[in-house]
Design a protein around this motif. Structure first.
Motif, PDB file in Angstrom:
ATOM      1  N   CYS A 270       1.580 -10.289  59.327  1.00 19.44           N
ATOM      2  CA  CYS A 270       2.236 -11.375  60.110  1.00 19.44           C
ATOM      3  C   CYS A 270       2.579 -12.324  59.135  1.00 19.44           C
ATOM      4  N   ASP A 271       2.127 -12.527  58.072  1.00 22.23           N
ATOM      5  CA  ASP A 271       2.470 -13.378  57.099  1.00 22.23           C
ATOM      6  C   ASP A 271       3.968 -13.156  56.609  1.00 22.23           C
ATOM      7  N   VAL A 272       4.071 -11.790  56.196  1.00 13.16           N
ATOM      8  CA  VAL A 272       5.464 -11.506  55.663  1.00 13.16           C
ATOM      9  C   VAL A 272       6.422 -11.465  56.792  1.00 13.16           C
ATOM     10  N   LEU A 273       5.988 -11.343  58.145  1.00 10.13           N
ATOM     11  CA  LEU A 273       6.968 -11.474  59.414  1.00 10.13           C
ATOM     12  C   LEU A 273       7.605 -13.210  59.536  1.00 10.13           C
ATOM     13  N   LEU A 274       6.342 -13.791  59.027  1.00  9.64           N
ATOM     14  CA  LEU A 274       6.546 -15.466  59.509  1.00  9.64           C
ATOM     15  C   LEU A 274       7.469 -15.905  58.197  1.00  9.64           C
ATOM     16  N   LYS A 275       7.409 -15.464  56.932  1.00  9.73           N
ATOM     17  CA  LYS A 275       8.335 -15.723  55.923  1.00  9.73           C
ATOM     18  C   LYS A 275       9.508 -15.313  56.269  1.00  9.73           C
ATOM     19  N   GLU A 276       9.874 -14.055  56.828  1.00 13.93           N
ATOM     20  CA  GLU A 276      11.275 -13.495  57.061  1.00 13.93           C
ATOM     21  C   GLU A 276      12.039 -14.376  57.997  1.00 13.93           C
ATOM     22  N   ILE A 277      11.135 -14.870  59.245  1.00 18.67           N
ATOM     23  CA  ILE A 277      11.713 -15.534  60.297  1.00 18.67           C
ATOM     24  C   ILE A 277      11.988 -16.962  59.806  1.00 18.67           C
ATOM     25  N   LYS A 278      11.300 -17.252  58.671  1.00 21.62           N
ATOM     26  CA  LYS A 278      11.574 -18.758  58.047  1.00 21.62           C
ATOM     27  C   LYS A 278      12.883 -18.867  57.698  1.00 21.62           C
ATOM     28  N   GLN A 279      13.082 -17.728  56.588  1.00 20.83           N
ATOM     29  CA  GLN A 279      14.339 -17.744  56.019  1.00 20.83           C
ATOM     30  C   GLN A 279      15.718 -17.377  56.972  1.00 20.83           C
ATOM     31  N   SER A 285      14.445 -25.329  65.290  1.00 20.29           N
ATOM     32  CA  SER A 285      13.037 -25.755  65.452  1.00 20.29           C
ATOM     33  C   SER A 285      11.955 -24.450  65.699  1.00 20.29           C
ATOM     34  N   VAL A 286      10.807 -24.760  65.382  1.00 18.53           N
ATOM     35  CA  VAL A 286       9.980 -23.691  65.295  1.00 18.53           C
ATOM     36  C   VAL A 286       9.377 -23.631  66.706  1.00 18.53           C
ATOM     37  N   GLY A 287       9.284 -24.556  67.324  1.00 17.04           N
ATOM     38  CA  GLY A 287       8.498 -24.633  68.851  1.00 17.04           C
ATOM     39  C   GLY A 287       9.643 -24.214  69.969  1.00 17.04           C
ATOM     40  N   LYS A 288      10.889 -24.049  69.546  1.00 14.84           N
ATOM     41  CA  LYS A 288      12.024 -23.835  70.469  1.00 14.84           C
ATOM     42  C   LYS A 288      11.837 -22.309  71.178  1.00 14.84           C
ATOM     43  N   LYS A 289      11.775 -21.606  70.496  1.00 15.79           N
ATOM     44  CA  LYS A 289      11.896 -20.098  71.053  1.00 15.79           C
ATOM     45  C   LYS A 289      10.982 -19.145  70.329  1.00 15.79           C
ATOM     46  N   SER A 290      10.176 -18.276  71.344  1.00 16.70           N
ATOM     47  CA  SER A 290       9.238 -17.545  70.628  1.00 16.70           C
ATOM     48  C   SER A 290      10.042 -16.505  69.954  1.00 16.70           C
ATOM     49  N   PRO A 291       9.566 -16.034  68.566  1.00 16.97           N
ATOM     50  CA  PRO A 291      10.221 -15.022  67.908  1.00 16.97           C
ATOM     51  C   PRO A 291       9.639 -13.630  68.136  1.00 16.97           C
ATOM     52  N   PHE A 292       8.573 -13.710  68.875  1.00 17.97           N
ATOM     53  CA  PHE A 292       7.876 -12.426  69.309  1.00 17.97           C
ATOM     54  C   PHE A 292       8.094 -12.316  70.716  1.00 17.97           C
ATOM     55  N   ASP A 293       7.371 -11.029  71.173  1.00 17.39           N
ATOM     56  CA  ASP A 293       7.537 -10.395  72.534  1.00 17.39           C
ATOM     57  C   ASP A 293       6.703 -10.993  73.230  1.00 17.39           C
ATOM     58  N   ALA A 306      -1.630 -24.532  65.619  1.00 16.22           N
ATOM     59  CA  ALA A 306      -1.450 -24.687  64.197  1.00 16.22           C
ATOM     60  C   ALA A 306      -1.319 -25.875  63.704  1.00 16.22           C
ATOM     61  N   GLY A 307      -1.049 -27.115  64.454  1.00 17.53           N
ATOM     62  CA  GLY A 307      -0.684 -28.220  63.751  1.00 17.53           C
ATOM     63  C   GLY A 307       0.363 -28.461  63.316  1.00 17.53           C
ATOM     64  N   ILE A 308       1.599 -27.779  64.039  1.00 18.61           N
ATOM     65  CA  ILE A 308       2.769 -27.868  63.755  1.00 18.61           C
ATOM     66  C   ILE A 308       3.518 -28.462  64.991  1.00 18.61           C
ATOM     67  N   LEU A 309       4.228 -29.677  64.435  1.00 18.37           N
ATOM     68  CA  LEU A 309       5.360 -30.272  65.700  1.00 18.37           C
ATOM     69  C   LEU A 309       6.323 -29.343  66.271  1.00 18.37           C
ATOM     70  N   PRO A 310       6.443 -29.295  67.421  1.00 13.63           N
ATOM     71  CA  PRO A 310       7.444 -28.248  68.125  1.00 13.63           C
ATOM     72  C   PRO A 310       8.869 -28.484  67.295  1.00 13.63           C
ATOM     73  N   ASP A 311       9.381 -29.652  67.034  1.00 12.77           N
ATOM     74  CA  ASP A 311      10.575 -30.190  66.279  1.00 12.77           C
ATOM     75  C   ASP A 311      10.731 -29.915  65.088  1.00 12.77           C
ATOM     76  N   THR A 312       9.747 -29.297  64.311  1.00 13.69           N
ATOM     77  CA  THR A 312       9.628 -28.975  62.811  1.00 13.69           C
ATOM     78  C   THR A 312      10.810 -27.756  62.771  1.00 13.69           C
ATOM     79  N   ALA A 315      12.631 -24.267  58.102  1.00 13.49           N
ATOM     80  CA  ALA A 315      12.613 -24.278  56.692  1.00 13.49           C
ATOM     81  C   ALA A 315      11.707 -25.382  56.018  1.00 13.49           C
ATOM     82  N   ASP A 316      11.100 -26.229  56.884  1.00 12.58           N
ATOM     83  CA  ASP A 316      10.293 -27.462  56.315  1.00 12.58           C
ATOM     84  C   ASP A 316       8.616 -26.872  56.542  1.00 12.58           C
TER      85      ASP A 316
END
Length: 405
Positions: A270-279, A285-293, A306-312, A315-316
């Motif tokens: 999951c860690d690897v997947l999230l890093k790939e999605i980050k790139q 924005s992180v909270g806009k659309k689910s990258p998973f099924d 996870a303590g992340i604001l949806p508009d973050t 890259a940040d």
């Protein structure tokens, strides 16, 4: 004055009727009676599958079929090799009932009505002259030298052979105990989990394929998970409750549930997947659309947890935020406080100890001319037509044994 029969079936449910009809098919001259304590017969058949009657499952290989039984897997292998799902379909089709297979493998009459199955049974019992006696609550069972004596509130019955098809009836289990049988104490099986958690609070109706584990236990199951207004349900949860029926009872239904919303992806993956999605989605924005099924609403809730604001922007995200998100996705903990019964299809784990039954004949190893069919035994399955299949198979084998003597 006592009423005498060749065979008495205790219990007017699916197993009882199937046994009686198969006995009469094989030997029409036998005098058979079904004793039912209630006013109506086949009441569980009527409500099964939301009134459509989930007769069996389109799993036709005995070695595969047994895997749906938390209790009874080993014992049912032989019986299923003699009478399996395909035989059930053929049995009903010979009597004019046609079936359809749904996407999940469940099989229903094409009429989508349990009345079709009830009519089939009532027609067969009428044709064979099988007596159906309702309002006959059994008070005592005695084994005399050559026959059975069964007393009800209204009458006394004598029979050469007795079939117990009384389901999860504690009073009947007590009587069987007095005859020398061991009863495995009953506990609920097939239930949903009561969970109050902000992460799922407003997500009723959201479903995702997930793996669920009971913390500090070997219990684990996978399958669709449905979020409800009281907690979690769906096939994955029901499967876990069935296999964990006794263990979860011992925990008083208070335990930590670990949910992996990515099903078979572990924390490192999951860690690897999230890093790939980050790139890939750095500017989004992180909270806009689910990258998973799974649904966006669930994704938004986990991002928030996870303590992340949806508009973050992806890259940040800091390393700590990525780790927190990975934890929510594959290792989220939810506190379970109690259970709820799954619809009206209440199933119990418990009953007659299986070692005390000969599964080649369904006859008691303790008492001669005593047979069993259905949920009176310590056998239960997940939903999907499997509990009925156990009833059909047990009834068929008991009938075969009774009529081959």
């Amino acid at each position: 004055m006592s009423k005498s029969y060749d065979v008495i079936i205790a219990g007017g449910g699916a197993a009882g009727f199937f046994t009686a009809i198969n006995i009469a098919d094989a030997n029409p001259i036998l005098k058979i009676a079904i004793l039912e304590r209630g006013k109506e017969v086949l009441s569980k058949v009527r409500v099964s599958g939301g009134g459509r009657c989930n007769v069996t499952h389109a799993c036709f290989v005995p070695d595969d079929l047994v895997k749906f039984y938390p209790r009874g897997e080993k014992e049912l292998r032989g019986p299923f090799n003699r009478f399996c799902s395909g035989d059930t379909i053929e049995w009903f089709e010979k009597r004019g009932v046609e079936f359809k297979i749904e996407e999940d493998g469940r099989m229903f009459p094409v009429t989508d009505s349990s009345q079709t199955i009830i009519d089939c049974f009532l027609s067969a019992t009428k044709k064979h002259g099988i007596q159906i006696l309702t309002g006959e609550s059994i008070q005592a069972i005695y084994r005399a030298d050559t026959h059975w004596k069964i007393t009800t509130l209204n009458d006394t019955f004598l029979a050469d052979k007795l079939v117990m098809a009384t389901g999860s009836n504690p009073k009947m289990w007590e009587m069987l105990q007095e005859l020398g049988h061991t009863i495995v104490p009953p506990v609920p099986s097939l239930f949903t989990f009561n969970i109050k958690d902000p992460r799922i609070k407003d997500l009723m109706g959201v479903s995702a394929l997930a793996t669920v584990k009971v913390k500090k236990s070997k219990l684990e199951a996978s399958g669709p998970l449905l979020i409800t207004h009281w907690g979690m349900s769906g096939p994955g949860i029901l499967r876990l409750s069935a296999w964990g029926a006794r263990e979860l009872f011992d925990k008083s239904y208070q335990f930590a549930l670990q949910v992996n919303w990515l099903n078979d992806v572990d924390l490192d993956e999951c860690d690897v997947l999230l890093k790939e999605i980050k790139q890939e989605h750095a500017k989004k924005s992180v909270g806009k659309k689910s990258p998973f099924d799974f649904p966006n609403r669930l994704w938004e809730s986990l991002v928030n947890a996870a303590g992340i604001l949806p508009d973050t922007k992806w890259a940040d995200l800091t390393r700590n935020q990525l780790q927190a998100l990975a934890n929510q996705l594959v290792n989220g903990e939810y506190q379970v406080n109690g259970k709820s019964t799954f619809k009206e299809e209440f199933v119990t784990a418990g009953g007659v100890e299986l070692k005390e039954v000969n599964f080649k004949t369904m006859e008691s190893r303790r008492v001669e001319n005593l047979y069993f069919a259905g949920e009176v035994l310590n056998i239960d399955a997940i939903t999907g037509g499997f509990n009925f299949q156990n009833a059909w198979t047990g009834g068929f084998i008991a009938a075969e044994a009774i009529t081959s003597m």
